[in-house]
Write a protein that holds these residues in place. Structure first.
Motif, PDB file in Angstrom:
ATOM      1  N   ALA A  78       0.832  -1.206   0.000  1.00  0.00           N
ATOM      2  CA  ALA A  78       0.000   0.000   0.000  1.00  0.00           C
ATOM      3  C   ALA A  78       0.866   1.254   0.000  1.00  0.00           C
ATOM      4  CB  ALA A  78      -0.932  -0.014   1.211  1.00  0.00           C
ATOM      5  N   HIS A  79       1.958   1.245   0.799  1.00  0.00           N
ATOM      6  CA  HIS A  79       2.881   2.385   0.797  1.00  0.00           C
ATOM      7  C   HIS A  79       3.478   2.598  -0.596  1.00  0.00           C
ATOM      8  CE1 HIS A  79       2.733   3.516   4.944  1.00  0.00           C
ATOM      9  NE2 HIS A  79       3.178   2.349   5.396  1.00  0.00           N
ATOM     10  N   LEU A  80       3.856   1.511  -1.234  1.00  0.00           N
ATOM     11  CA  LEU A  80       4.449   1.609  -2.566  1.00  0.00           C
ATOM     12  C   LEU A  80       3.445   2.154  -3.572  1.00  0.00           C
ATOM     13  CD1 LEU A  80       6.896   1.028  -4.395  1.00  0.00           C
ATOM     14  CD2 LEU A  80       6.006  -1.286  -4.716  1.00  0.00           C
ATOM     15  N   GLU A  81       2.211   1.701  -3.475  1.00  0.00           N
ATOM     16  CA  GLU A  81       1.190   2.146  -4.412  1.00  0.00           C
ATOM     17  C   GLU A  81       0.862   3.623  -4.214  1.00  0.00           C
ATOM     18  OE1 GLU A  81      -3.081   0.509  -6.152  1.00  0.00           O
ATOM     19  OE2 GLU A  81      -2.314  -0.188  -4.210  1.00  0.00           O
ATOM     20  N   GLN A  82       0.903   4.091  -2.946  1.00  0.00           N
ATOM     21  CA  GLN A  82       0.636   5.498  -2.681  1.00  0.00           C
ATOM     22  C   GLN A  82       1.773   6.397  -3.162  1.00  0.00           C
ATOM     23  OE1 GLN A  82      -0.172   5.871   1.489  1.00  0.00           O
ATOM     24  NE2 GLN A  82      -2.181   4.881   1.364  1.00  0.00           N
ATOM     25  N   ALA A  83       2.997   5.893  -3.074  1.00  0.00           N
ATOM     26  CA  ALA A  83       4.154   6.725  -3.414  1.00  0.00           C
ATOM     27  C   ALA A  83       4.334   6.884  -4.913  1.00  0.00           C
ATOM     28  CB  ALA A  83       5.417   6.134  -2.799  1.00  0.00           C
ATOM     29  N   LEU A  84       3.897   5.904  -5.676  1.00  0.00           N
ATOM     30  CA  LEU A  84       4.113   5.938  -7.123  1.00  0.00           C
ATOM     31  C   LEU A  84       2.893   6.496  -7.834  1.00  0.00           C
ATOM     32  CD1 LEU A  84       5.838   2.456  -7.602  1.00  0.00           C
ATOM     33  CD2 LEU A  84       6.907   4.691  -7.306  1.00  0.00           C
ATOM     34  N   ASP A  85       3.124   7.208  -8.887  1.00  0.00           N
ATOM     35  CA  ASP A  85       2.048   7.804  -9.669  1.00  0.00           C
ATOM     36  C   ASP A  85       1.262   6.707 -10.383  1.00  0.00           C
ATOM     37  OD1 ASP A  85       0.420   9.237 -11.411  1.00  0.00           O
ATOM     38  OD2 ASP A  85       1.933  10.798 -11.736  1.00  0.00           O
ATOM     39  N   LYS A  86      -0.037   6.697 -10.180  1.00  0.00           N
ATOM     40  CA  LYS A  86      -0.879   5.648 -10.782  1.00  0.00           C
ATOM     41  C   LYS A  86      -0.963   5.771 -12.297  1.00  0.00           C
ATOM     42  CE  LYS A  86      -3.809   4.875  -6.737  1.00  0.00           C
ATOM     43  NZ  LYS A  86      -2.965   5.715  -5.850  1.00  0.00           N
ATOM     44  N   ASN A 142      11.778   3.081   3.133  1.00  0.00           N
ATOM     45  CA  ASN A 142      11.500   4.349   3.808  1.00  0.00           C
ATOM     46  C   ASN A 142      10.013   4.663   3.684  1.00  0.00           C
ATOM     47  OD1 ASN A 142      14.439   5.579   4.345  1.00  0.00           O
ATOM     48  ND2 ASN A 142      14.399   4.651   2.287  1.00  0.00           N
ATOM     49  N   PRO A 143       9.167   3.938   4.360  1.00  0.00           N
ATOM     50  CA  PRO A 143       7.725   4.137   4.206  1.00  0.00           C
ATOM     51  C   PRO A 143       7.269   5.521   4.623  1.00  0.00           C
ATOM     52  CG  PRO A 143       8.210   2.711   6.066  1.00  0.00           C
ATOM     53  CD  PRO A 143       9.488   2.886   5.317  1.00  0.00           C
ATOM     54  N   ALA A 144       7.970   6.171   5.567  1.00  0.00           N
ATOM     55  CA  ALA A 144       7.552   7.502   6.010  1.00  0.00           C
ATOM     56  C   ALA A 144       7.719   8.523   4.906  1.00  0.00           C
ATOM     57  CB  ALA A 144       8.361   7.922   7.233  1.00  0.00           C
ATOM     58  N   ALA A 145       8.718   8.298   4.041  1.00  0.00           N
ATOM     59  CA  ALA A 145       8.974   9.254   2.958  1.00  0.00           C
ATOM     60  C   ALA A 145       8.095   9.023   1.746  1.00  0.00           C
ATOM     61  CB  ALA A 145      10.435   9.179   2.530  1.00  0.00           C
ATOM     62  N   SER A 146       7.270   7.966   1.810  1.00  0.00           N
ATOM     63  CA  SER A 146       6.456   7.627   0.642  1.00  0.00           C
ATOM     64  C   SER A 146       5.059   8.189   0.712  1.00  0.00           C
ATOM     65  CB  SER A 146       6.375   6.103   0.502  1.00  0.00           C
ATOM     66  OG  SER A 146       5.708   5.547   1.642  1.00  0.00           O
ATOM     67  N   ALA A 147       4.797   9.078   1.696  1.00  0.00           N
ATOM     68  CA  ALA A 147       3.461   9.662   1.787  1.00  0.00           C
ATOM     69  C   ALA A 147       3.196  10.543   0.580  1.00  0.00           C
ATOM     70  CB  ALA A 147       3.352  10.492   3.064  1.00  0.00           C
ATOM     71  N   PRO A 148       2.001  10.479   0.036  1.00  0.00           N
ATOM     72  CA  PRO A 148       1.718  11.280  -1.158  1.00  0.00           C
ATOM     73  C   PRO A 148       1.797  12.771  -0.864  1.00  0.00           C
ATOM     74  CG  PRO A 148      -0.295  10.306  -0.277  1.00  0.00           C
ATOM     75  CD  PRO A 148       0.837   9.697   0.494  1.00  0.00           C
ATOM     76  N   THR A 149       2.282  13.531  -1.800  1.00  0.00           N
ATOM     77  CA  THR A 149       2.425  14.975  -1.668  1.00  0.00           C
ATOM     78  C   THR A 149       1.529  15.660  -2.689  1.00  0.00           C
ATOM     79  OG1 THR A 149       4.286  14.950  -3.204  1.00  0.00           O
ATOM     80  CG2 THR A 149       4.813  14.816  -0.871  1.00  0.00           C
ATOM     81  N   PRO A 150       1.133  16.899  -2.456  1.00  0.00           N
ATOM     82  CA  PRO A 150       0.289  17.609  -3.442  1.00  0.00           C
ATOM     83  C   PRO A 150       0.954  17.665  -4.796  1.00  0.00           C
ATOM     84  CG  PRO A 150       0.346  18.782  -1.342  1.00  0.00           C
ATOM     85  CD  PRO A 150       1.366  17.686  -1.243  1.00  0.00           C
ATOM     86  N   ARG A 151       0.162  17.531  -5.850  1.00  0.00           N
ATOM     87  CA  ARG A 151       0.706  17.464  -7.203  1.00  0.00           C
ATOM     88  C   ARG A 151       1.264  18.799  -7.677  1.00  0.00           C
ATOM     89  NH1 ARG A 151      -0.972  13.076 -10.180  1.00  0.00           N
ATOM     90  NH2 ARG A 151       0.487  13.903 -11.709  1.00  0.00           N
TER      91      ARG A 151
END
Length: 362
Positions: A78-86, A142-151
């Motif tokens: 889930a962390h990986l999916e959130q961090a990467l652009d769909k 680094n799951p903490a750094a994978s939080a989504p950020t505003p586009r």
């Protein structure tokens, strides 16, 4: 004295009349021999279309598929999916046994698993996707750094493609000019000698340089048309913007290269004594120029073929056009390449004049 000047003027006018008449005959040759025109223009254009089509087919999909093994915890996936652009990445869960096969079969670019009994992630990918592998591994560790950020925080600028898609264009242009010099010019000269056409020149009080000059001018005009067609076709097929200055420089350089090929073809056509065996000689020279003259392979970089490659005009011609069209550093200084081509042309025309015979055997 006046009679002499009048006679000289008539002779000069006669030479010019024969010169322009031969130019018209050279152009009419293509009306009688359509195969020569096809070899000169249609076949290289076909190669250009095929290469362009292959280039677009070889462009990878923009969405990169990542296979995630069942051994990877759901929270990590889930962390990986959130961090990467769909829009760019798609994650697919697969059984552990099918993980490596998904990459080997080309279904996925990357595959992620967690080694049994450990908390260590493992990423499988080809050597071409090493950068993506590092990115995925960094996100997982680094799951903490994978939080989504505003586009709207950053911007991505997609640059126009440079000259990379044109990598095959110099070779195709030179291949066409080589066919123009060897088969359209050299083989034609030998054929006219064998058929007895050139024996008519014995009845004309004109020097043979008018024949060579007319052949050179006619083929250079055709070479200009060929280069323009290839540059225009490559620009349209590959959607590449070539500046006018680059196109003009490439055209002028291509004409100097074509002069060397035309002179070489005329020299061979004037030296050979039999048309039937001469066709094989032209084919052999053509293959030698293409495969040992840096057109498709850098033969001048290998010690075994370097000595041969440095003696061929195609080596210097390819270096000039690749430098102008692809914007890559040239291996030889321009003055060496152009100087060699000019000297080669003069030497070839001299060989043609010394060995010229009006007739040849069939």
């Amino acid at each position: 004295m006046e009679r002499f000047l009048f006679s000289s003027g008539l002779a000069e006018n006669h030479h010019l009349a024969v010169f322009f008449a031969h130019i018209r005959l050279s152009f009419s040759y293509f009306q009688r021999n359509g195969v020569s025109l096809i070899m000169t223009l249609a076949v290289p254009v076909l190669f250009l279309v095929l290469y362009s089509y292959s280039y677009y087919l070889s462009v990878p999909n923009q969405r990169i598929e990542i296979s995630v093994a069942a051994s990877v915890p759901a929270i990590s996936a889930a962390h990986l999916e959130q961090a990467l652009d769909k829009d760019l990445f798609v994650l697919t869960r697969v059984p552990d046994a099918e993980l490596e096969r998904s990459v080997n079969d080309g279904k996925a670019r990357l595959a992620v698993e967690m080694k049994a009994g450990t908390a260590q992630f493992s990423v499988h990918a080809s050597k071409f996707d090493r950068a993506f592998s590092d990115l995925v591994l960094h996100v997982l560790n680094n799951p903490a750094a994978s939080a989504p950020t505003p586009r709207h925080i950053g911007e991505i600028h997609i640059l126009d493609e440079g000259s990379g898609p044109l990598f095959f264009l110099p070779s195709i242009i030179l291949m066409s000019l080589l066919n123009l010099g060897l088969f359209t010019t050299g083989s034609k000269t030998l054929q006219e000698r064998a058929s007895g056409t050139l024996r008519l020149y014995r009845m004309l009080p004109t020097p043979m340089w008018t024949y060579f000059a007319a052949e050179l001018l006619t083929k250079l005009l055709l070479a200009t048309l060929l280069i323009g067609v290839f540059l225009a076709a490559a620009t349209l097929l590959l959607d590449i913007r070539l500046g006018l200055a680059v196109a003009l420089k490439a055209t002028c350089a291509g004409l100097i290269c074509a002069s060397a090929f035309i002179a070489m073809g005329i020299a061979i056509g004037c030296t050979l004594g039999r048309y039937s065996s001469g066709v094989h000689v032209f084919t052999l020279v053509n293959l030698l120029m293409m495969f040992l003259g840096d057109l498709f392979f850098s033969a001048s970089k290998f010690s075994l073929t370097k000595a041969i490659a440095l003696c061929l005009p195609t080596t210097y011609s390819a270096d000039i056009l690749k430098s102008l069209l692809l914007e890559v550093p040239n291996r030889f200084p321009y003055w060496i390449s152009f100087g060699y081509l000019v000297c080669f042309s003069l030497l070839a025309f001299n060989v043609a004049a010394l060995n010229f015979r009006f007739t040849a055997k069939e």
